[in-house]
Scaffold this motif. Sequence first.
Motif: not given
Length: 505
Positions: A97, A494, A498
């Motif tokens: 994740l 996630r 990110k």
Amino acid sequence: MAQEASMFSAADVAVTYSQSTGHDLPVEELRLPADLAWGVATAAYQIEGGAAQDGKGKSVWDTYSHLEPSRTNGQHADVACDHYNRMPEDVELIASLGAEVYRFSISWARVIPLGGRDDPVNEAGLAFYSDLIDRLVARGIEPVVTLYHWDTPQALYDRYGGPLDTAEFRADFASYARLCFDRFGGPNRVRRWVTFNEPYITSIFAHLNGTLAPGHCREANTDTKTEPWRVGHSLLLAHADAVLLYARDFQPANGGDVSIVLNGHFYEPFNAADPADVAAAERRMVFYIGWFADPVFLGSDYPAEMRAYLGARLPQFTAEDRDILRRAAPLNGFYGMNHYSTKYARQLKTPAADDDWTSNIEELSVDSEGREIGPSSAMGWLRVAPEGFRKLLCWVWRRYRVPIIITENGCPCVGEDDVATAVDDTFRRRYLGVYLDAISRAIHEDEVVVKGYYVWSLMDNYEWSAGYGPRYGIVHVDFKTLKRTPKNSAFYLRDTFKRRRGVSS
Ligand code: GBH
């Protein structure tokens, strides 16, 4: 550095919320600083299972969840998510994740089965956590470790009432904390510690309302006028002892820090035109949060409002205690905040019960005009109210001036038992979106310092007295097969983190 244009479709979140609920929750483009570490959180009793494996002792939760008639929806956590036997797989799940932090708790009775300072340690239990920490570190995931998430060893309750005996509890907790700092700490191992999770809950819910273990309550003929305050007193002082112990014996070599996790709702006045309700909303937060945070972060006495209202029900600090609190206060590295929702506070004018703990304030989800504080999750008390979150961040920052880490935030959705429907958790994705937006605004517009965001929870688990009913996970758990399946919100978090860029606070 250029900021990523959009972390998620902000307009989409706002529009859909207002269409489906009638509530207008505007969301701006998220601007999440690069140093806002994101993580997933759990607690030992809620996920581990392995209740009697490898020499583990009983905690008050092992006892409470097996009472007849059941006080936990007929369910216990003997197996739960079976994390004790699936830990390597779960570490891979966390890594998949992209989480940067894993906040978990140690089961005191797993590492010291009887809990006391002269009792034997259980090497098998220590080995389990040691292996977990090694695997996290190997994956580049920072372990954040809670020493006490409500699971006092049963033997300590049997001996002296656990936190009802301040001197005994402090001595045993210090010994347990030292063992953990010694075995699990280090410059490349655990560097961030939480002593107690939500002391308010242990004090009030476990020793007054009786809905959490060990379930002391009015009906059971215990002293609910004084016991909750005695319990809080013990946890506070045990916390300060552990902070000083860490600073003296471990911090020089290991670095890192220790603090506490406090929960709290934000309160709005039931009737904003009534000065009594306006004062009640503020006082409710002082009684909920200031109770612990004033002694912990300011090194001071309990808030004056509490002394005035509770009188002799509230314990006194000795001169030595006051010295300990004063010395420990500046050593707390962060303010751990568990936050879920906002409520209305209403000053009652009828006489209060003699064990009243709120200064006679009623908590509601609807105000005097019939307006709801926000859309309801699968739990009636947990409403989506991100403005309250932003205001609470400001309230805590202004009063204590300590960097804040959100150590828990999340919600349960309706209809999540079946994995086929659970994975499409749009409600949770939006809740997380608007709560992250509130953090972003608090950082950029209100200059609050927030250093971490840990979602509750990594996976569906045992929700205390509600058993396996409400599901808070960003990963679905089938409690028959124990299969884990990430929900859409897991990918949302996630991807959001990110793509986060630059813009440091
Ligand atoms: C946290 O507690 C816990 O740390 C975690 O273990 C738990 O799974 C998670 O939240 C989800 O519940 O009387 O209206 O306030 C949160 C504390 C205590 C808040 C019970 C809600 C009941 C409703 N919670 N409380 S209310």
